[in-house]
Design a protein around this motif. Structure first.
Motif, mmCIF file in Angstrom:
data_model
loop_
_atom_site.group_PDB
_atom_site.id
_atom_site.type_symbol
_atom_site.label_atom_id
_atom_site.label_comp_id
_atom_site.label_asym_id
_atom_site.label_seq_id
_atom_site.Cartn_x
_atom_site.Cartn_y
_atom_site.Cartn_z
ATOM 1 N N GLN A 2 41.140 26.592 17.962
ATOM 2 C CA GLN A 2 40.540 27.028 19.221
ATOM 3 C C GLN A 2 40.275 28.526 19.173
ATOM 4 O OE1 GLN A 2 39.905 25.420 22.464
ATOM 5 N NE2 GLN A 2 39.682 23.810 20.953
ATOM 6 N N MET A 3 39.169 28.930 19.769
ATOM 7 C CA MET A 3 38.804 30.337 19.855
ATOM 8 C C MET A 3 38.666 30.711 21.327
ATOM 9 S SD MET A 3 38.556 31.204 16.673
ATOM 10 C CE MET A 3 37.520 32.633 16.432
ATOM 11 N N ARG A 4 38.859 31.983 21.616
ATOM 12 C CA ARG A 4 38.792 32.498 22.982
ATOM 13 C C ARG A 4 37.764 33.628 23.027
ATOM 14 N NH1 ARG A 4 44.188 33.628 24.302
ATOM 15 N NH2 ARG A 4 44.179 35.035 22.546
ATOM 16 N N VAL A 5 37.051 33.728 24.138
ATOM 17 C CA VAL A 5 36.121 34.838 24.336
ATOM 18 C C VAL A 5 36.953 36.118 24.451
ATOM 19 C CG1 VAL A 5 34.402 35.855 25.877
ATOM 20 C CG2 VAL A 5 34.423 33.385 25.506
ATOM 21 N N ARG A 6 36.645 37.103 23.618
ATOM 22 C CA ARG A 6 37.391 38.372 23.641
ATOM 23 C C ARG A 6 37.129 39.156 24.929
ATOM 24 N NH1 ARG A 6 39.457 40.480 18.872
ATOM 25 N NH2 ARG A 6 38.787 39.365 17.004
ATOM 26 N N CYS A 47 36.663 27.636 23.066
ATOM 27 C CA CYS A 47 35.771 26.702 22.388
ATOM 28 C C CYS A 47 36.291 26.521 20.966
ATOM 29 C CB CYS A 47 34.329 27.213 22.381
ATOM 30 S SG CYS A 47 34.082 28.755 21.491
ATOM 31 N N SER A 48 35.657 25.635 20.238
ATOM 32 C CA SER A 48 36.068 25.417 18.850
ATOM 33 C C SER A 48 35.621 26.586 17.983
ATOM 34 C CB SER A 48 35.453 24.124 18.314
ATOM 35 O OG SER A 48 34.055 24.288 18.161
ATOM 36 N N ALA A 49 36.244 26.709 16.827
ATOM 37 C CA ALA A 49 35.861 27.756 15.875
ATOM 38 C C ALA A 49 34.414 27.565 15.430
ATOM 39 C CB ALA A 49 36.802 27.742 14.677
ATOM 40 N N GLU A 50 33.984 26.317 15.292
ATOM 41 C CA GLU A 50 32.613 26.024 14.873
ATOM 42 C C GLU A 50 31.609 26.502 15.921
ATOM 43 O OE1 GLU A 50 35.077 23.681 14.967
ATOM 44 O OE2 GLU A 50 35.467 23.559 12.802
ATOM 45 N N PHE A 67 34.568 36.447 19.739
ATOM 46 C CA PHE A 67 35.574 35.389 19.842
ATOM 47 C C PHE A 67 36.763 35.716 18.947
ATOM 48 C CE2 PHE A 67 31.562 33.411 20.933
ATOM 49 C CZ PHE A 67 31.878 32.635 22.034
ATOM 50 N N GLU A 68 37.956 35.308 19.395
ATOM 51 C CA GLU A 68 39.171 35.503 18.613
ATOM 52 C C GLU A 68 39.991 34.216 18.631
ATOM 53 O OE1 GLU A 68 41.379 38.637 20.492
ATOM 54 O OE2 GLU A 68 41.525 37.574 22.381
ATOM 55 N N PRO A 69 40.814 34.004 17.610
ATOM 56 C CA PRO A 69 41.626 32.784 17.575
ATOM 57 C C PRO A 69 42.638 32.766 18.721
ATOM 58 C CG PRO A 69 41.622 33.887 15.435
ATOM 59 C CD PRO A 69 40.978 34.819 16.415
ATOM 60 N N VAL A 70 42.898 31.576 19.196
ATOM 61 C CA VAL A 70 43.898 31.376 20.240
ATOM 62 C C VAL A 70 45.258 31.274 19.561
ATOM 63 C CG1 VAL A 70 44.702 29.760 22.012
ATOM 64 C CG2 VAL A 70 42.267 30.211 21.750
ATOM 65 N N GLU A 74 49.534 28.806 22.714
ATOM 66 C CA GLU A 74 48.521 28.622 23.756
ATOM 67 C C GLU A 74 47.640 27.417 23.440
ATOM 68 O OE1 GLU A 74 44.880 30.994 25.992
ATOM 69 O OE2 GLU A 74 46.078 32.048 24.508
ATOM 70 N N ALA A 75 47.321 27.224 22.173
ATOM 71 C CA ALA A 75 46.490 26.083 21.766
ATOM 72 C C ALA A 75 47.178 24.766 22.112
ATOM 73 C CB ALA A 75 46.181 26.154 20.279
ATOM 74 N N ARG A 76 48.482 24.693 21.918
ATOM 75 C CA ARG A 76 49.223 23.464 22.266
ATOM 76 C C ARG A 76 49.181 23.225 23.766
ATOM 77 N NH1 ARG A 76 52.670 25.056 18.040
ATOM 78 N NH2 ARG A 76 54.106 26.100 19.448
ATOM 79 N N VAL A 77 49.307 24.285 24.556
ATOM 80 C CA VAL A 77 49.240 24.157 26.016
ATOM 81 C C VAL A 77 47.855 23.676 26.422
ATOM 82 C CG1 VAL A 77 49.298 25.432 28.196
ATOM 83 C CG2 VAL A 77 51.037 25.851 26.455
ATOM 84 N N LEU A 78 46.817 24.249 25.825
ATOM 85 C CA LEU A 78 45.445 23.836 26.134
ATOM 86 C C LEU A 78 45.241 22.372 25.811
ATOM 87 C CD1 LEU A 78 43.418 26.876 24.824
ATOM 88 C CD2 LEU A 78 43.695 26.193 27.203
ATOM 89 N N ALA A 79 45.789 21.909 24.694
ATOM 90 C CA ALA A 79 45.624 20.514 24.282
ATOM 91 C C ALA A 79 46.267 19.559 25.286
ATOM 92 C CB ALA A 79 46.222 20.306 22.898
ATOM 93 N N THR A 80 47.341 19.967 25.929
ATOM 94 C CA THR A 80 47.993 19.087 26.896
ATOM 95 C C THR A 80 47.322 19.117 28.255
ATOM 96 O OG1 THR A 80 49.567 20.791 27.604
ATOM 97 C CG2 THR A 80 50.237 19.342 25.779
#
Length: 85
Positions: A2-6, A47-50, A67-70, A74-80
């Motif tokens: 997952q990536m995040r808008v910087r 959003c996804s890295a792609e 964009f920067e990596p999550v 945080e990625a696990r929290v987003l997935a749930t």
């Protein structure tokens, strides 16, 4: 991954500076208009890295500029928190 808008303000300002519409950016990146709209409006920050790479390529900017990596936690929290319809 997952990536995040910087910096949403910087991303939207850059898109405006280029004079590119959201639909054009989406088409050039090969992603849905809704995805670009949600990212540029702030409704969505991840959003996804792609997708992140495709948007940055379409904007002609270096990878990782907007964009920067999550963080993995945080990625696990987003997935749930994914919404099912």
């Amino acid at each position: 991954m997952q990536m995040r808008v910087r910096d949403l303000a910087a991303l939207t300002a850059y898109v405006r500076l280029l004079g590119v519409s959201q639909r054009r950016l989406a088409g050039d990146a090969g992603v849905g208009h809704a995805t670009v709209n949600h990212l540029l409006s702030g409704r969505r920050r991840h959003c996804s890295a792609e997708t992140a790479a495709a948007i940055e390529r379409a904007l002609g900017c270096p990878s990782g500029l907007f964009f920067e990596p999550v963080d993995p936690v945080e990625a696990r929290v987003l997935a749930t928190r994914r919404v099912t319809r």
